[in-house]
Design a protein around this motif. Structure first.
Motif, PDB file in Angstrom:
ATOM      1  N   GLY A 251       0.837  -1.233  -0.120  1.00 33.94           N
ATOM      2  CA  GLY A 251      -0.013  -0.207   0.503  1.00 33.94           C
ATOM      3  C   GLY A 251       1.181   1.282   0.078  1.00 33.94           C
ATOM      4  N   ASN A 253      -1.226   4.383   1.357  1.00 28.73           N
ATOM      5  CA  ASN A 253      -2.161   4.573   1.808  1.00 28.73           C
ATOM      6  C   ASN A 253      -2.463   6.636   2.608  1.00 28.73           C
ATOM      7  OD1 ASN A 253      -2.779   2.226   1.301  1.00 28.73           O
ATOM      8  ND2 ASN A 253      -1.424   2.118   3.324  1.00 28.73           N
ATOM      9  N   GLY A 285      -0.228   5.383   7.089  1.00 29.02           N
ATOM     10  CA  GLY A 285      -0.755   6.507   6.199  1.00 29.02           C
ATOM     11  C   GLY A 285       0.985   7.202   5.766  1.00 29.02           C
ATOM     12  N   ALA A 413      -5.589   1.322   1.887  1.00 33.68           N
ATOM     13  CA  ALA A 413      -6.133   1.986   2.946  1.00 33.68           C
ATOM     14  C   ALA A 413      -6.520   3.287   2.992  1.00 33.68           C
ATOM     15  CB  ALA A 413      -5.941   1.052   4.405  1.00 33.68           C
ATOM     16  N   ALA A 414      -7.396   4.193   3.740  1.00 31.42           N
ATOM     17  CA  ALA A 414      -6.925   5.259   3.953  1.00 31.42           C
ATOM     18  C   ALA A 414      -7.526   5.945   4.890  1.00 31.42           C
ATOM     19  CB  ALA A 414      -7.505   6.481   2.402  1.00 31.42           C
ATOM     20  N   ALA A 433     -10.004   2.714  -2.140  1.00 30.24           N
ATOM     21  CA  ALA A 433      -9.031   2.131  -1.160  1.00 30.24           C
ATOM     22  C   ALA A 433     -10.304   0.826  -0.518  1.00 30.24           C
ATOM     23  CB  ALA A 433      -8.627   2.874  -0.313  1.00 30.24           C
ATOM     24  N   SER A 456      -3.219  -3.669  -4.933  1.00 33.50           N
ATOM     25  CA  SER A 456      -3.403  -3.899  -4.210  1.00 33.50           C
ATOM     26  C   SER A 456      -3.757  -5.233  -3.032  1.00 33.50           C
ATOM     27  CB  SER A 456      -3.507  -2.877  -2.279  1.00 33.50           C
ATOM     28  OG  SER A 456      -3.278  -1.008  -2.604  1.00 33.50           O
TER      29      SER A 456
END
Ligand code: NAD
Length: 481
Positions: A251, A253, A285, A413-414, A433, A456
């Motif tokens: 990822g 992110n 992140g 992811a976010a 995401a 991802s």
């Protein structure tokens, strides 16, 4: 030098070839254990043991399979301190993280799927034309579970628990970089009296032992978590054999910070999202987009707190930032720091290898690093670094923030920080995401679908998704008069 063994057919055994690989302690930068360098015969033996046990295990009532998982969870909880210390030594993560996150979550995975075993149900569809369909869900047989080094026991159990709960027998291949807790878990299986062959753990190199597991004709499904390139390689070998595949991959992110966020919580949580486990969590992140009117205030506070993170010996109770997992990974992260500078990045803090004293003098540590002044499309902002490195980027509009957040090949992811509820829903629906957190990060409910889009990964883990993955659906349609 400790010796780690394979766990095959209920026995702890070395590799048939007698070959060994070194296992390193990242904080000390030296080998402290050896693991079997498994090859074809070891994989064949493990798969054969799993095949032999499958009829018995799949016929064991689901509630009883759940009981076995509960027993294993109880032993993991009993050995929390031993396992947490082993995980910290083996991976370089702070003991406090292993103790509060990794090991409790491993026990929770086992308990969650212990309950799922007896609660799993299949669907029924009635037709107006006078017929009823019902779906039979049977375990697949022998399945392969291949896990990475960043959350070793946590992700190892996340795969094997649903596979066993659904009635499959498992051959697991933990990362060669962090094999210790999977080995200790094998010993707990023996102590619990888990029937031989239900779970088999084969240690060794990915392209060797891992690839042989993927190729094995009797292995019906592969559940893999790891890097995107490895996932593509596994898919290229498994797909022509029509194996079921679940791929949880890398990822890059985004964290989206709007000016109307709860400032204190947003800074604290985006810092945690950036640097937890030294940035070595697939969900971290690593690109923080901040609305321009808040940018300077956010940056200054974020950098101040990043500088205050306590980096040190992972076994020290106070340590918040431990060592990176391996020397090659350290070099990869340092290479990205050079690249970021070449691309015009301004390093606001960190940016170097950290040199410690005493037993950690040769350890693989990198200072928590914050960089600004890099465009969203540069390599530093496009490629997964998987270390304690985060970039800050100001944005001027919601559209721009969404475009930049979505502007990488990844989509795991976010996280999104704003007090405007409408905006949160609006943006969440447009983020590419698999996991979107609003005003939180890594808040995990084990029932929800977990996985990524784009590069991802494919497939979902968690809850019924995992139980469905580890079963084959067959529909029965009955016509009645
Ligand atoms: P990796 O791909 O190098 O290795 C993962 C596992 O695959 C290891 O057990 C390894 O031995 C094995 N392997 C390697 N080559 C193989 C091959 N050719 N055939 C079969 N098995 C093989 O990944 P890693 O460096 O251990 O883990 C870090 C990566 O994992 C990062 O990219 C991270 O984002 C990703 N990750 C993703 C998630 C997620 O849920 N999406 C979770 C954790 C980590």
């Amino acid at each position: 030098m400790q010796t780690i063994s394979n766990y095959i057919d209920g026995q702890l055994v070395p590799a048939v070839s007698g070959g060994w690989l070194e296992d390193f302690e990242p904080a000390a930068g030296q080998a402290y254990a050896r693991i079997p360098d498994s090859h074809k015969t070891d994989i064949d033996n493990a798969v054969a043991a799993a095949r032999r046990t499958f009829p018995q295990w799949s016929a064991t009532p689901a509630a009883e399979r759940g009981e076995w998982l509960h027993r294993l969870a109880t032993l993991v909880e009993r050995d929390l301190e031993i396992l947490a210390r082993a995980e910290s030594l083996d991976s370089g993560k702070p003991l406090a993280v292993a103790r509060s996150v990794d090991i409790p979550r491993a026990a929770a995975n086992l308990r969650f799927f212990a309950a799922a075993a007896s609660q799993f149900a299949s669907e029924s569809h009635a037709m107006e034309s006078g017929a009823i369909n019902y779906t039979l869900r049977s375990p697949l047989g022998v399945v392969g579970c291949i896990s990475p080094w960043n959350l070793p026991l946590y992700l190892f159990t996340w795969k094997l628990a649903p596979a066993l709960a659904a009635g499959n027998c498992v051959v697991a291949k933990p990362s060669e970089l962090t094999p210790m807790t999977a080995y200790l878990f094998s010993k707990l299986c023996i102590e619990a009296g888990l029937p031989a062959g239900v779970l088999n753990v084969v240690h060794g190199l990915g392209p060797k032992a891992g690839a042989l597991l993927v190729e094995h004709p009797e292995v019906k499904a592969i559940s893999f978590t790891g890097g995107t390139k490895t996932g593509a390689n596994i898919a290229s070998h498994a797909a022509p054999k029509f194996k079921k595949l679940s791929l949880e991959l890398g990822g890059k992110n985004p964290t989206l910070v709007f000016a109307d966020c709860d400032f204190e919580r947003t800074v604290a949580e985006s810092l945690r999202a950036a640097f937890s486990n030294q940035g070595e969590i697939c969900l971290c992140g690593s690109r923080i987009f901040i609305e321009r009117s808040l940018y300077a205030r956010f940056r200054d506070e974020f950098v101040k707190r990043a500088q205050a993170l306590r980096l040190g010996d992972p076994l020290d109770e106070q340590t918040e930032q431990g060592a990176l997992v391996s020397e090659p990974h350290l070099q990869k992260v340092l290479g990205y720091l050079d690249l970021a500078r070449k691309e015009g990045g301004k390093v606001l803090c960190g940016g170097r290898r950290a040199n410690l004293n005493g037993r950690c003098a040769k350890g693989w540590f990198v200072e928590p690093t914050v960089i600004e002044n890099l465009p969203p499309d540069c390599r530093t902002n496009q490629e997964e670094i998987f270390g304690p490195v985060v970039t800050l980027i100001p944005f001027d509009s919601e559209e721009q923030a969404i475009a930049w957040a979505n502007g990488t090949p990844y989509g795991l992811a976010a996280s999104l920080w704003s007090r405007d509820v409408s905006r949160c829903h609006r943006i969440a629906a447009r983020l590419e995401a698999g996991l979107i957190w609003v005003n939180c990060w890594m808040l995990r409910d084990l029932r929800v679908p977990m996985g990524g889009v784009k590069q991802s990964g494919t497939g979902r883990e968690g809850g019924w998704e995992a139980m469905r993955f580890f079963t084959e659906a067959r529909n029965v349609c009955i016509k009645y008069e």
